[in-house]
Motif scaffolding. Structure first.
Motif, PDB file in Angstrom:
ATOM      1  N   VAL A 306       8.338  43.634 -17.320  1.00  0.00           N
ATOM      2  CA  VAL A 306       8.150  43.364 -18.751  1.00  0.00           C
ATOM      3  C   VAL A 306       8.933  42.119 -19.157  1.00  0.00           C
ATOM      4  N   THR A 307      10.144  41.997 -18.628  1.00  0.00           N
ATOM      5  CA  THR A 307      10.974  40.821 -18.913  1.00  0.00           C
ATOM      6  C   THR A 307      10.320  39.563 -18.361  1.00  0.00           C
ATOM      7  N   LEU A 308       9.816  39.624 -17.127  1.00  0.00           N
ATOM      8  CA  LEU A 308       9.142  38.479 -16.519  1.00  0.00           C
ATOM      9  C   LEU A 308       7.902  38.095 -17.312  1.00  0.00           C
ATOM     10  N   TYR A 309       7.142  39.078 -17.772  1.00  0.00           N
ATOM     11  CA  TYR A 309       5.956  38.839 -18.603  1.00  0.00           C
ATOM     12  C   TYR A 309       6.348  38.007 -19.833  1.00  0.00           C
ATOM     13  N   GLU A 310       7.448  38.380 -20.478  1.00  0.00           N
ATOM     14  CA  GLU A 310       7.883  37.659 -21.678  1.00  0.00           C
ATOM     15  C   GLU A 310       8.367  36.258 -21.334  1.00  0.00           C
ATOM     16  N   MET A 311       9.065  36.101 -20.207  1.00  0.00           N
ATOM     17  CA  MET A 311       9.544  34.782 -19.803  1.00  0.00           C
ATOM     18  C   MET A 311       8.383  33.840 -19.502  1.00  0.00           C
ATOM     19  N   THR A 313       5.104  34.173 -20.767  1.00  0.00           N
ATOM     20  CA  THR A 313       4.190  33.990 -21.901  1.00  0.00           C
ATOM     21  C   THR A 313       4.900  33.623 -23.195  1.00  0.00           C
ATOM     22  N   LEU A 314       6.224  33.878 -23.237  1.00  0.00           N
ATOM     23  CA  LEU A 314       7.026  33.710 -24.457  1.00  0.00           C
ATOM     24  C   LEU A 314       6.573  34.665 -25.554  1.00  0.00           C
ATOM     25  N   HIS A 315       5.892  35.739 -25.145  1.00  0.00           N
ATOM     26  CA  HIS A 315       5.477  36.798 -26.062  1.00  0.00           C
ATOM     27  C   HIS A 315       5.945  38.135 -25.497  1.00  0.00           C
ATOM     28  N   ARG A 342      -1.831  33.090 -20.505  1.00  0.00           N
ATOM     29  CA  ARG A 342      -1.528  31.965 -19.619  1.00  0.00           C
ATOM     30  C   ARG A 342      -2.640  31.804 -18.594  1.00  0.00           C
ATOM     31  N   PRO A 343      -3.792  31.243 -18.978  1.00  0.00           N
ATOM     32  CA  PRO A 343      -4.902  31.128 -18.028  1.00  0.00           C
ATOM     33  C   PRO A 343      -4.610  30.206 -16.858  1.00  0.00           C
ATOM     34  N   ASP A 344      -3.513  29.428 -16.928  1.00  0.00           N
ATOM     35  CA  ASP A 344      -3.176  28.533 -15.833  1.00  0.00           C
ATOM     36  C   ASP A 344      -2.470  29.250 -14.684  1.00  0.00           C
TER      37      ASP A 344
END
Length: 874
Positions: A306-311, A313-315, A342-344
């Protein structure tokens, strides 16, 4: 290893016997008074204790007992504000507090489990971070125990990414431990800085709205996962992994700290059943439900994911407004797919993070090391162990989401096995009734779906020619898509309805693509194609089914092209063409068969796929193969003899095959323009033939107007390539007139804005060739007036970003010709930004990379010229 002195960590509070003598109301009142007193201290205000005692005489003794302890400690625990030295402070002298061997300097962090200060260890003359319990903890023995547990847990661990503990102790009743001082920022600060930087950059230069250093971020996560694995192997579960507990030092090294909620698996849990602790939005579902007995290392894996997801996407993954909504999101709702934001990013990365964030512990990685290993495979572009969710996984998640319904069903099934012969007979009768009801219900569903097809999809198609109805049409598409998705969910496990499921998934994919959700569209269309493939193999010789299968392959390939997956798209186009040619060959022989497909229908489908393949081949530079595909499509459409000469313009306006023929001719013209401009002009004129007359007869036909603009732009480009510059300028101005009419009526229509950008850009190029540089500059600037807002609106659309980059490059070249090197450099620089985004969004499209190389070469040239000019001038 730090030796922990457990005797030094003891409860400091008033006499417990005094509290035991208070009833529930008195204890509640005491808690409120002490809380008010503590808040006052932390705000630099001392409450009148004597007044409080007079107002509450029954609590005076115990309240005074606590105040004596708090007054002895307030200088350390509350920002070191010493009320007895106010005058001294006012004179400007700095008051430094000491705690054992440490001199306290300043507060650097604060949380539920303590306050962290920067300090100096006097005996070793080194800077440290020292963590103290807050004042409120003195009233709660469990907080003391948790603080002790944190020191014990952290002291057990030795790992390059775990902040080491130097010493542990207490002084004057204040519990503390000292650890290595990390000079850097926490990851929550890092995320906040990134958000600000991205917002500022996007505002200034229209760049992507997401950070690009994803590889570095993944490497940080790998290092933290390794640290967590070390902790887990030592029997320590962190239970509070979140951005604020990760520190990034000035050398770029990542650290994990704050084991304040850690649990040693060898100890009895300090948290009672149902006691929810930790920062809520990063909790695993089992933590959120207070199921402490289920918490193991996989809870830390979830929180790190979850933390990595936020880092990345910044969401936040779970962005609820309050605790109940966050808990509901964690427990019941799926997270927005990573690549939707983040489609990239690589698809495998989305799959790995999704696995680590599985709501069920069993669905996650068994260890943090396994999570780290799969992240490493993503960085190395190697196959990962994690796989995208299949149909069974989704059904399982649906069952988990509706546990009560599933449980009820299980109970009913269990009772269904109990009963006598009479009960069995009754069940048989009931089953007949149930089957009849189910048949009626299914019939109703089919009728409902047919109605949706008519009132949803078909109405949306009619509205597509009315730009003013765009918002209504979009809502209609959303509602239709919602119905299709619910229908697909209802029938997905019924083998007798696979054909209906394939049709529905195909329609869902088309709607998702039109609504801009390309990843979901690829998933839906891929599932549809897979079902059609199974059905075709089970029913050989059914040409109608084969044609539907080929159509699904064509639609999937089109969506893959939009996603930049050109190799996959080419394979599906090739398969569709093979099938369609086979069906077309059989159509005459099976004219009277119930599985027969009309030749015209098969040929139109084949021509459509050949045209799409031609477009794909032209994008990849395979000019000869592209021309061959276009010519084959044209021959098929011309041989159908469906365009009577006397009603040519009506047919072009209304007949799908005639429209398709004009489209293919225009596409072939565009392909031939660089190498055979005279042939390109011929094909463009054939495509345009009848369109202008039909448009004059039906000026309100926006779709026909758009097609006409495309054909005019194609003809103008061919004329320009043939050095017929005057004719090209006239053709482009004709296209702009039609475009202006459309934009005057529907100024916010993106399609018309894109067409106008292309027409103005072509006009600018033609004007510059004839030496009309001022007029050419105006055309480019006007093109950018339309193009820049489009790029800001469609930041993840590679073609739009590339288009705007091309216009900027042309403007830069014109500025360079006029001698304005600074303006030229600025235009080239902005062009590079947009073209770089296009390459990142669609790395398989070679022409984007070629454009980017040219933009960079042009920038270097003008920079060199400027440098040479400065040296000459000096």
């Amino acid at each position: 290893m730090v030796a922990l002195n457990s005797s030094s960590i003891a409860l400091s509070a008033g006499d417990p016997s005094l509290i035991d003598g208070l009833n529930a109301d008195q204890q509640s009142c005491l808690t409120e008074l002490l809380d008010r007193y503590l808040v006052g201290l932390e705000n630099g205000e001392r409450l009148d204790a004597e007044l409080i005692n007079r107002e509450n005489p029954d609590l005076a003794e115990v309240f005074t007992s606590y105040l004596e302890k708090l007054d002895a400690l307030y200088g350390v625990s509350v920002g070191f504000h010493d009320f007895q030295n106010d005058e001294h402070d006012a004179a400007g002298s700095s008051v430094k507090m000491t705690l054992g061997d440490f001199t306290i300097h300043r507060e650097i962090g604060r949380g539920g489990m303590g306050v962290v200060y920067e300090a100096n260890q006097v005996s070793l003359d080194r800077k440290v971070a020292i963590k103290l319990l807050p004042l409120a903890s003195l009233l709660d023995s469990r907080q003391i125990s948790r603080f002790k547990n944190e020191a014990h847990a952290a002291g057990l661990l030795q790992h390059p990414s775990i902040v080491p503990i130097h010493s542990v102790g207490s002084d004057r009743g204040v519990h503390y431990y000292a650890m290595q001082f990390i000079d850097g920022v926490s990851m929550d600060e890092w995320c906040a800085n990134e958000r600000s930087a991205v917002a500022a950059e996007r505002h200034a230069r229209l760049t992507d709205s997401t950070p690009s250093q994803w590889r570095t971020t993944i490497q940080w996560a790998i290092e933290i996962a390794g640290a967590l694995h070390n902790a887990h192997e030592n029997g320590v579960i962190h239970r509070d992994v979140k951005p604020s507990n990760l520190m990034l030092d000035r050398c770029g090294k990542i650290w994990i700290t704050d084991f304040g909620l850690a649990r040693c698996q060898s100890e009895v849990s300090l948290t009672q059943s149902g006691d929810v602790i930790g920062t809520m939005r990063y909790m695993s579902p089992e933590q959120a439900r207070g199921q402490s007995a289920l918490i193991d290392g996989r809870a830390d894996v979830y929180s790190l994911a979850v933390t990595l997801y936020e880092m990345l996407t910044l969401h936040p993954a779970h962005d609820g407004a309050d605790a109940p909504s966050i808990l509901q999101m964690i427990d019941q709702h799926d997270v927005t797919p990573l690549r939707q934001l983040r489609p990239d990013l690589p698809r495998d990365l989305e799959t790995v993070i999704s696995k680590a964030m599985a709501k069920s512990r069993e669905g996650r990685y068994e260890t943090a090391a396994a999570f780290a290993d799969d992240l490493g495979r993503v960085l190395a572009a190697e196959p990962t162990l994690a796989r995208p969710a299949n149909l069974g996984d989704r059904v399982g998640r649906l069952a988990a989401k509706h546990r009560s319904v599933v449980l009820t069903g299980a109970v009913i099934v269990a009772f269904g096995f109990v009963g006598s012969a009479v009960a069995t007979a009754k069940l048989a009768v009931a089953k007949q009734v149930s089957d009849a009801n189910a048949a009626r219900a299914l019939s109703g569903e089919m009728l409902a779906r047919d109605a949706v097809d008519r009132l949803g999809s078909q109405m949306a198609e009619l509205l597509s020619g009315i730009p003013a109805a765009d918002s209504v049409r979009r809502q209609l598409l959303i509602e239709t898509l919602d119905y299709y998705e619910r229908f697909a969910a209802d029938v997905r496990n019924d083998p007798t309805l696979r054909a209906d499921l394939a049709i529905t998934l195909g329609k869902s994919g088309s709607l998702q693509s039109e609504l801009g959700d390309n990843d979901k569209a690829i998933d839906s269309l891929g599932r549809s194609e897979s079902i059609y493939r199974q059905l075709a193999h089970e029913t050989p010789g059914d040409d109608a089914l084969l044609l539907e299968w080929s159509t699904s392959q064509n639609n999937l390939a089109e969506t893959l092209v939009r996603g930049g997956k050109l190799e996959d798209a080419a394979r599906y186009y090739a398969r569709a063409i093979t099938t369609q040619k086979s069906v077309a060959e059989h159509s005459a022989a099976k004219a009277f068969s119930r599985h027969a497909v009309p030749a015209a229908k098969a040929n139109l489908a084949l021509a459509t796929t050949l045209n799409n393949l031609g477009l794909l081949l032209s994008q990849t530079g395979a000019v000869e193969q592209s021309e061959k595909a276009y010519l084959e499509a044209i021959e098929l459409l011309e041989n159908q003899q469906i365009i009577p000469e006397t009603t040519h313009q009506i047919s072009v306006a209304e007949h799908p095959a005639a429209i398709q023929l004009a489209t293919v001719r225009a596409n072939l013209s565009g392909l031939l323009t660089p190498t055979s401009p005279e042939r390109a002009i011929e094909y463009a004129r054939e495509a345009l033939s009848g369109q202008l007359d039909a448009l004059e007869a039906d000026r309100g036909n926006a779709k026909l107007a758009t097609q006409t603009i495309v054909t005019l732009n194609t003809l103008g480009a061919a004329q320009s390539a043939a050095k017929q510059n005057a004719s090209a300028i006239e053709t482009f101005r004709q296209a702009i007139v039609v475009g202006d009419q459309l934009l005057a009526r529907w100024p916010d229509q993106a399609t018309y804005q894109r067409d106008m950008v292309l027409s103005l850009n072509h006009l600018g190029l033609s004007l510059s060739k004839t030496g009309q540089l001022s007029e050419a500059s105006d055309a480019f600037e006007k093109a950018l007036d339309y193009g820049r807002p489009l790029a800001a609106r469609f930041v993840t659309d590679a073609e739009t970003r590339s288009m705007v980059g091309g216009v900027l490059n042309n403007l830069g070249f014109l500025r360079q010709q006029l001698g304005d090197r600074n303006a030229a450099a600025a235009a080239y620089d902005e062009a590079i930004q947009h073209q770089s985004a296009a390459v990142r969004l669609a790395p398989e499209v070679n022409r984007y990379r070629e454009y980017l190389r040219k933009h960079k070469d042009n920038y270097q040239t003008v920079a060199f010229q400027s440098a040479t000019h400065r040296r000459t001038a000096s």
